[in-house]
Design a protein around this motif. Structure first.
Motif, mmCIF file in Angstrom:
data_model
loop_
_atom_site.group_PDB
_atom_site.id
_atom_site.type_symbol
_atom_site.label_atom_id
_atom_site.label_comp_id
_atom_site.label_asym_id
_atom_site.label_seq_id
_atom_site.Cartn_x
_atom_site.Cartn_y
_atom_site.Cartn_z
ATOM 1 N N TYR A 84 0.840 -1.197 0.000
ATOM 2 C CA TYR A 84 0.000 0.000 0.000
ATOM 3 C C TYR A 84 0.879 1.253 0.000
ATOM 4 O O TYR A 84 2.081 1.199 0.290
ATOM 5 N N GLY A 85 0.286 2.374 -0.328
ATOM 6 C CA GLY A 85 0.958 3.656 -0.177
ATOM 7 C C GLY A 85 2.043 3.948 -1.192
ATOM 8 O O GLY A 85 2.961 4.706 -0.906
ATOM 9 N N ARG A 86 1.935 3.398 -2.387
ATOM 10 C CA ARG A 86 2.939 3.684 -3.420
ATOM 11 C C ARG A 86 2.813 5.133 -3.866
ATOM 12 O O ARG A 86 1.742 5.602 -4.234
ATOM 13 N N ASP A 87 3.903 5.876 -3.815
ATOM 14 C CA ASP A 87 3.923 7.282 -4.216
ATOM 15 C C ASP A 87 5.314 7.594 -4.751
ATOM 16 O O ASP A 87 6.275 7.660 -3.995
ATOM 17 N N SER A 88 5.412 7.765 -6.043
ATOM 18 C CA SER A 88 6.717 7.939 -6.688
ATOM 19 C C SER A 88 7.163 9.393 -6.743
ATOM 20 O O SER A 88 8.129 9.716 -7.433
ATOM 21 N N SER A 89 6.487 10.278 -5.998
ATOM 22 C CA SER A 89 6.850 11.699 -6.055
ATOM 23 C C SER A 89 8.088 12.034 -5.228
ATOM 24 O O SER A 89 8.622 13.135 -5.331
ATOM 25 N N TYR A 99 7.188 0.872 -0.800
ATOM 26 C CA TYR A 99 5.810 1.314 -0.669
ATOM 27 C C TYR A 99 5.670 2.100 0.631
ATOM 28 O O TYR A 99 6.644 2.342 1.331
ATOM 29 N N ALA A 100 4.443 2.534 0.934
ATOM 30 C CA ALA A 100 4.151 3.257 2.180
ATOM 31 C C ALA A 100 4.984 4.526 2.321
ATOM 32 O O ALA A 100 5.507 4.828 3.389
ATOM 33 N N SER A 101 5.099 5.264 1.226
ATOM 34 C CA SER A 101 5.729 6.580 1.289
ATOM 35 C C SER A 101 4.705 7.691 1.094
ATOM 36 O O SER A 101 5.000 8.852 1.361
ATOM 37 N N GLY A 102 3.490 7.356 0.642
ATOM 38 C CA GLY A 102 2.468 8.356 0.364
ATOM 39 C C GLY A 102 1.685 8.778 1.589
ATOM 40 O O GLY A 102 1.889 8.269 2.702
ATOM 41 N N ASP A 103 0.787 9.716 1.394
ATOM 42 C CA ASP A 103 -0.040 10.262 2.469
ATOM 43 C C ASP A 103 -0.724 9.150 3.255
ATOM 44 O O ASP A 103 -1.358 8.257 2.679
ATOM 45 N N ILE A 104 -0.614 9.192 4.567
ATOM 46 C CA ILE A 104 -1.116 8.109 5.412
ATOM 47 C C ILE A 104 -2.636 8.009 5.344
ATOM 48 O O ILE A 104 -3.187 6.906 5.373
ATOM 49 N N ALA A 105 -3.333 9.125 5.256
ATOM 50 C CA ALA A 105 -4.791 9.066 5.151
ATOM 51 C C ALA A 105 -5.216 8.348 3.877
ATOM 52 O O ALA A 105 -6.151 7.532 3.892
ATOM 53 N N ALA A 106 -4.522 8.622 2.773
ATOM 54 C CA ALA A 106 -4.823 7.923 1.521
ATOM 55 C C ALA A 106 -4.508 6.442 1.643
ATOM 56 O O ALA A 106 -5.256 5.587 1.142
ATOM 57 N N SER A 107 -3.421 6.112 2.330
ATOM 58 C CA SER A 107 -3.073 4.702 2.543
ATOM 59 C C SER A 107 -4.146 4.006 3.373
ATOM 60 O O SER A 107 -4.482 2.844 3.123
#
Length: 288
Positions: A84-89, A99-107
């Motif tokens: 979960y939480g894939r964010d390539s930015s 994974y799990a680098s993106g916004d926690i609420a979105a995750s």
């Protein structure tokens, strides 16, 4: 800027890589679920009625559970994992298997969709969530703000960053944050999830504003004296609010010789024992 780069390197060390002397820690790409996990034909038994969903930590993937998932499956649990939480930015978020680098609420919303899929497949009204590091915070965000309160029976936090990390003292929670703070600068390297887990972050203030727990959920919180992310290690512990129960457990109180650190704790036999006891209080085994 130099301090920001140092901060980024320390974040990587604290939340991701094992320290010297830690137990062996092997990385996998997360493409294939751990052995015993994601059997969509699994039917929960009366002895183990809650499907168990395992949530990895920051910059990790579902193969963090390659040891615990088959252990639980062999003991008769329906076990499920996901990335979960894939964010390539961010720099780290763009790396393979991270994974799990993106916004926690979105995750948390992403995890919520997976929970509903598991509930539909198994017929279970509630599940058990086990989160490692950020995974525990994602689970708590889900039950508090993303509709998960009545879908979760048990929540197990494994060295969760529940009240934040100071990154070995580099972050001073008393300092006033500005757009040019090292924390802000370094977010482009680490990703927003790492930033959200810092002591005093706006995200954690909002998550914890109304207490640590939700009614109707049994919490087990696992800490380790060799945790190199939370300082002190007891900072991960939760306080029980109305209608909830909390069992705060220190790994070394059960097995003094356990030296698994923050990143490698999902592989710890003592953690496996604590998890089994949390899921089934009648479980008998050797914590070491």
């Amino acid at each position: 800027m130099r301090r920001a780069v140092l901060l980024a390197a320390t974040m990587l060390t604290c939340l991701y890589a094992p320290s010297a002397g830690a137990a062996p820690f092997e990385r996998h790409d997360g493409v294939v679920a751990p052995p015993g996990a994601n059997d969509w034909n699994c039917v929960p038994t009366p002895a183990h009625p809650l499907p168990v969903i395992l949530l990895h930590g920051t910059w990790d993937n579902q193969n963090a559970w390659n040891v615990l998932a088959p252990r639980l499956a062999a003991d008769g649990y329906c076990v499920f994992t996901l990335n979960y939480g894939r964010d390539s930015s961010s720099v780290l978020g763009s790396q393979p298997r991270h994974y799990a680098s993106g916004d926690i609420a979105a995750s948390a919303r992403e995890v919520g969709e997976f929970v509903d899929r598991v509930r539909t497949a198994t017929g279970a009204a509630r599940v058990a969530l086990l989160g490692h590091s950020q995974g525990a915070v994602v689970a708590r965000q889900y039950v508090r703000f993303e509709g998960g309160r009545h879908k979760v029976g048990k929540l197990i936090s494994l060295v969760g960053t529940n009240h934040g990390t100071t990154q070995r003292g580099l972050i001073d929670p008393r300092r006033v944050e500005t757009p040019l703070s090292p924390e802000r600068i370094v977010m482009g390297f680490t990703g927003i999830a790492a930033y959200q887990q810092l002591v005093g972050s706006e995200f954690l203030r909002e998550l914890n504003a109304d207490g640590d727990t939700e009614p109707g959920i049994a919490y087990t919180v696992i800490a380790s004296r060799f945790d190199d992310a939370s300082a002190p290690p007891e900072a991960t512990f939760l306080a029980a609010g109305p209608g909830a129960t909390v069992d705060n457990v220190m790994v070394q109180d059960l097995c003094p010789s356990d030296r698994y650190d923050h990143a490698s704790l999902p592989q710890s036999p003592t953690v496996g024992y604590i998890v089994e006891r949390a899921l089934d209080p009648g479980y008998r085994g050797n914590p070491c």
